[in-house]
Enzyme design. Sequence first.
Site, PDB file in Angstrom:
ATOM      1  CB  CYS A   1      -8.614  35.550 -12.617  1.00 51.53           C
ATOM      2  SG  CYS A   1      -9.231  36.891 -11.604  1.00 51.53           S
TER       3      CYS A   1
ATOM      4  CE  LYS B   1     -19.024  25.069 -14.217  1.00 54.70           C
ATOM      5  NZ  LYS B   1     -20.438  24.682 -14.058  1.00 54.70           N
TER       6      LYS B   1
END
Length: 607
Positions: free
Chosen positions: A2, A602
């Site tokens: 997030c 990522k």
Amino acid sequence: MCGIVGIVGHSQVAPLIVDALKRLEYRGYDSAGVATIEHGELARRRAEGKLINLERRLKEEPLDGTIGIGHTRWATHGVPNETNAHPHFSDGVAIVHNGIIENFAELRDELVRDGYAFSSQTDTEVVAHLVARELAKGLKPVEAAHQALKRLEGAFALAIMFKGDEDLIVGARNGPPLAVGHGDGEMFLGSDAIALAPFTNSITYLEDGDWAVVRRDSVAIFDIDGKKVERKRQQSLSTSFMVDKGNRRHFMEKEIHEQPEVISHTLAHYVDFVSGVSKPLDLPFDFAKIGRLAISACGTAYLAGLIGKYWFERYARLPVDIDVASEFRYREMPLSANDAAFFISQSGETADTLASLRYCRKAGMKIGAVVNVRESTMARESDVVLPTLAGPEIGVASTKAFTCQLSVLASLAVRAGVARGVISQEQEKTLVRALSEAPRYANQVLKLEEQIERIARELSRYKDVLYLGRDTNFPLAMEGALKLKEISYIHAEGYAAGELKHGPIALIDENMPVIVIAPHDRIFEKTVSNMQEVAARGGKIILITDSKGAAQVSVKTMETIILPDVPEIISPIIYALPIQMLAYFAAVFMGTDVDQPRNLAKSVTVE
């Protein structure tokens, strides 16, 4: 995972927050939202899917306000939809959150008993209600936030905003990163410096347990007990990079093509190309005096570490223990304060890797962090930072960070070999000369793009792919399989070629492409034997080799990709490029979201 952004500004902030969130897209997400204070009241817009959906919503229903928080969500509790998207509201409280509240079920039950209703499936809404409950007791916003924070268990980063107060955002960090950006009459919060790059390069990183009171003209930072603490304010290096695709279709394509340059930059940090020697490093340990090196990482970084194991043991005769970080600290392996440990992470924030680092720290080991973000948590908690100079890597599938990690590990293995008396001065010069050639060879491989694209088109027609390799090409085979499945969604597995007959050979038929990574080295003929086993069963072989290998192979292949003849030490760096390109083009032909593949993030900041 997030992404969090907060701005206490002096102009309309919603468009600025969306722009900052775009710079966090590389972290992975499945919904997004923004909240501001309009005329003293909380207002928000949320949308499932990509930020373009949120932008459309904001175009239809603009948000005013000079203070706001924004969020890109990667689902953990609750499905990806607008209801579960952040920010979450509760009685004048707005909150965005990264991480996992481990005692959320207990807190939720408690809040339900107190009459609080939940509109989402998220653990985040628990925090909003906790803060609202403290406000209802008569506490001021800052103290209400503090009391709520003391109830939370787990890893989290938070930004909290309050109805009626247009000069306050409370930020908190316990695990996932959070930074305060200092502006001129305005202040910022962000999950990393890249998000804040358009606004400021003056950054203060919160440490675990910190919470911050952020106003337009000041920031005050406290520990969990409410004691004021000082944290260093620094200039961020990340802000010097522009995050755009240039003339490329995807960030991944751009980053593949940046590799010759960033490999050169990284190698130049560790070796002197002119004199042919390793550069002196201020290490907290002596390679000659340690008996063992531990390495831990996740995903692609773990596979870089696995190749590093071959190098350290081959060139320095230094035994290496390596495991994926999620398993590393549970093995209960004996650790010695006389040994060293390297932890590898592009972001420097990977939760499992950071936990393994702290595990080794408790054992008294000396810690080195191979990271791409020098201001990251892993960098700050290590004894020495061993940077990869790749620049920001936006595509979720790692490319240039991987080859830069390999460049660092190869350079360190040479240095260790010299320190341990395994490598002579003449051998050191030969190896450094070989390393210096890596950027040139990488450029040559990129010129094979047209052939590799054609092969990838054919590859995209299959449902399953097998990768084989020996020695350092075994981890490369696993990396090739990982790349292909994570961005094209084609099932792929990577195996040591010698393991073919111990199971995978049962899968071989005319519908199974087998990608063999086999430079002409001392074990080339053994790999050819495995290729013959594949050919005998109708498997379609795609061989990645050099001119010597192509000339001597006796097995019919579907395709042969001929790379330059390169020295052994740089072979994994150079052979990484064609497997990245194959995966990239296969994903393009499959029509997937190359830069942001489904379900992936990522920066994985939760365990």
